[in-house]
Design a protein around this motif. Sequence first.
Motif, PDB file in Angstrom:
ATOM      1  N   UNK A   1     -63.783  74.306 -30.688  1.00  0.00           N
ATOM      2  CA  UNK A   1     -62.458  75.381 -30.169  1.00  0.00           C
ATOM      3  C   UNK A   1     -61.902  75.115 -31.985  1.00  0.00           C
ATOM      4  N   UNK A   2     -62.303  75.820 -33.180  1.00  0.00           N
ATOM      5  CA  UNK A   2     -60.604  76.080 -34.398  1.00  0.00           C
ATOM      6  C   UNK A   2     -59.597  76.922 -34.298  1.00  0.00           C
ATOM      7  N   UNK A   3     -58.831  76.010 -34.760  1.00  0.00           N
ATOM      8  CA  UNK A   3     -57.920  75.969 -34.996  1.00  0.00           C
ATOM      9  C   UNK A   3     -57.213  77.105 -36.377  1.00  0.00           C
ATOM     10  N   UNK A   4     -56.748  77.962 -36.940  1.00  0.00           N
ATOM     11  CA  UNK A   4     -56.233  79.129 -37.918  1.00  0.00           C
ATOM     12  C   UNK A   4     -55.059  78.173 -38.515  1.00  0.00           C
ATOM     13  N   UNK A   5     -54.694  78.585 -39.680  1.00  0.00           N
ATOM     14  CA  UNK A   5     -53.343  77.851 -40.084  1.00  0.00           C
ATOM     15  C   UNK A   5     -52.985  79.412 -39.900  1.00  0.00           C
ATOM     16  N   UNK A   6     -53.119  80.268 -39.687  1.00  0.00           N
ATOM     17  CA  UNK A   6     -52.058  81.932 -39.436  1.00  0.00           C
ATOM     18  C   UNK A   6     -51.570  81.944 -37.943  1.00  0.00           C
ATOM     19  N   UNK A   7     -52.510  80.756 -37.208  1.00  0.00           N
ATOM     20  CA  UNK A   7     -51.926  81.446 -36.168  1.00  0.00           C
ATOM     21  C   UNK A   7     -53.418  81.459 -34.999  1.00  0.00           C
TER      22      UNK A   7
ATOM     23  N   UNK B   1     -66.788  82.411 -28.209  1.00  0.00           N
ATOM     24  CA  UNK B   1     -66.926  83.248 -29.477  1.00  0.00           C
ATOM     25  C   UNK B   1     -65.097  83.881 -29.273  1.00  0.00           C
ATOM     26  N   UNK B   2     -64.486  84.010 -28.414  1.00  0.00           N
ATOM     27  CA  UNK B   2     -63.503  84.874 -28.318  1.00  0.00           C
ATOM     28  C   UNK B   2     -62.261  84.378 -29.219  1.00  0.00           C
ATOM     29  N   UNK B   3     -61.469  85.243 -30.457  1.00  0.00           N
ATOM     30  CA  UNK B   3     -60.560  84.741 -30.933  1.00  0.00           C
ATOM     31  C   UNK B   3     -59.329  85.346 -30.290  1.00  0.00           C
ATOM     32  N   UNK B   4     -58.098  83.935 -30.351  1.00  0.00           N
ATOM     33  CA  UNK B   4     -57.407  84.292 -29.509  1.00  0.00           C
ATOM     34  C   UNK B   4     -56.399  84.447 -30.615  1.00  0.00           C
ATOM     35  N   UNK B   5     -54.669  84.523 -30.623  1.00  0.00           N
ATOM     36  CA  UNK B   5     -53.923  84.545 -31.219  1.00  0.00           C
ATOM     37  C   UNK B   5     -52.690  84.034 -30.702  1.00  0.00           C
ATOM     38  N   UNK B   6     -52.082  83.590 -31.522  1.00  0.00           N
ATOM     39  CA  UNK B   6     -50.450  82.633 -30.388  1.00  0.00           C
ATOM     40  C   UNK B   6     -49.405  83.247 -31.939  1.00  0.00           C
ATOM     41  N   UNK B   7     -48.258  83.406 -31.303  1.00  0.00           N
ATOM     42  CA  UNK B   7     -47.235  83.733 -32.526  1.00  0.00           C
ATOM     43  C   UNK B   7     -46.912  81.670 -32.740  1.00  0.00           C
TER      44      UNK B   7
ATOM     45  N   UNK C   1     -56.964  81.352 -32.971  1.00  0.00           N
ATOM     46  CA  UNK C   1     -58.010  80.301 -32.403  1.00  0.00           C
ATOM     47  C   UNK C   1     -59.121  81.055 -31.613  1.00  0.00           C
ATOM     48  N   UNK C   2     -60.375  79.780 -32.629  1.00  0.00           N
ATOM     49  CA  UNK C   2     -61.809  80.547 -32.074  1.00  0.00           C
ATOM     50  C   UNK C   2     -61.956  79.254 -31.034  1.00  0.00           C
TER      51      UNK C   2
ATOM     52  N   UNK D   1     -57.430  77.930 -24.245  1.00  0.00           N
ATOM     53  CA  UNK D   1     -56.446  77.805 -25.624  1.00  0.00           C
ATOM     54  C   UNK D   1     -55.337  77.864 -25.468  1.00  0.00           C
ATOM     55  N   UNK D   2     -54.602  77.735 -24.675  1.00  0.00           N
ATOM     56  CA  UNK D   2     -52.999  78.190 -24.264  1.00  0.00           C
ATOM     57  C   UNK D   2     -52.603  76.844 -24.320  1.00  0.00           C
ATOM     58  N   UNK D   3     -51.007  77.285 -24.232  1.00  0.00           N
ATOM     59  CA  UNK D   3     -49.811  76.223 -24.748  1.00  0.00           C
ATOM     60  C   UNK D   3     -49.577  76.086 -23.272  1.00  0.00           C
TER      61      UNK D   3
END
Length: 366
Positions: free
Chosen positions: A336-342, A349-355, A344-345, A56-58
């Motif tokens: 893999x699920x992405x959120x409009x707020x940044x 099951x680990x949730x990541x967040x990018x800016x 990633x699931x 999930x990393x750019x």
Amino acid sequence: MIVARRRQLLQSLGIAALGHLFGEDAVASRIKDSGFLTAFQKDEGAFFAGVLDTSGSLTASVRLPMRGHEVIHQPNTRDEGRLALVFARRPGTVALQFNIASGKPVQVFHCPKNRHFYGHGVFSPDGALLFATENDFENARGVVGVYEAKNAFRRVGELFSGGVGPHDIGIDTTGRRLIVANGGIETHPDFGRTKLNLATMRSNLSLIDVQTLQMLTTVETPSIAQKISLRHFITDKHGQIWLAGQSQHQNDYSLPLLWCWSQRRGLRSASISASQNRLLDGYVGAIAYNSCSDLLAVSSPKSGHVLMMRAKDNVVVKTVPMHEACGIAPQGKGFLVSSLNGSLLGKTGERLHQDVLWDNHVSPIS
């Protein structure tokens, strides 16, 4: 305006050879899954397309002249480097090709001035042709633009999409049929994203023969779903096409949003419970299928939920709360699920967040 008669278009595409484009050799040459493609926003008005690795990393990104919608991998481009294409969000007119490894733009092209993109497209498996959903807005009808991908995306013609407001487009597992989800909603760029025909709208599913470019089947939604706009779809290994809709009814989210079509049974609503359907809050943002687990998943950014169900029997096996969940793609035996707020699931099951703010769709590189 580029409108080709069917005979002229067939000749310009060399359609007699198209049967070979969808054979076993083309399928065998597809690049092994190694990540994902998506669009996103960093700052207000700063839009990008990017490449995600399996964690999930750019790993790469490219600045866009517009807000992107779907980003798709272009097959069989090893000589030029692995390439991808991002489409402008409706009613944009721009598409941009870029290098997956470096993020460097390769070329930009536009649809004709009297058309605009709907944000989705599909390549022939050999990467030679691009089919893109477009709006013939002066005539209130949908078209599929046909482009020669290896000739600077020269537009060689178009096909009637079978309805109004075509959105998602794909090629079935046999490689013989184009699939188009016509959302049924009339729009015109003079009025932005305003929906002009809600009283009379009607969605449909269209199947087009790839070799002859003839319409094979057009299946309309029943009257009960007259105001359900079918936007996205996937195909499963059982030969079924699953369609996901968005309700245009005010404050009535009880109507079924998930539909399934097969040659044998026709179009029918998915047999999920009313409470599960209401959990989608009248809006499905994306749909994906994982052939390894035979699981189907849909996301609703409005309700903040993801529903996973078995394709073979429509049984919902899991619901996952995730704020503004939208983009979704198969990963491992899950998604893999992405959120409009940044957020990633991933499959663990680990949730990541990018800016960043992820856009509506995530596509596998495959």
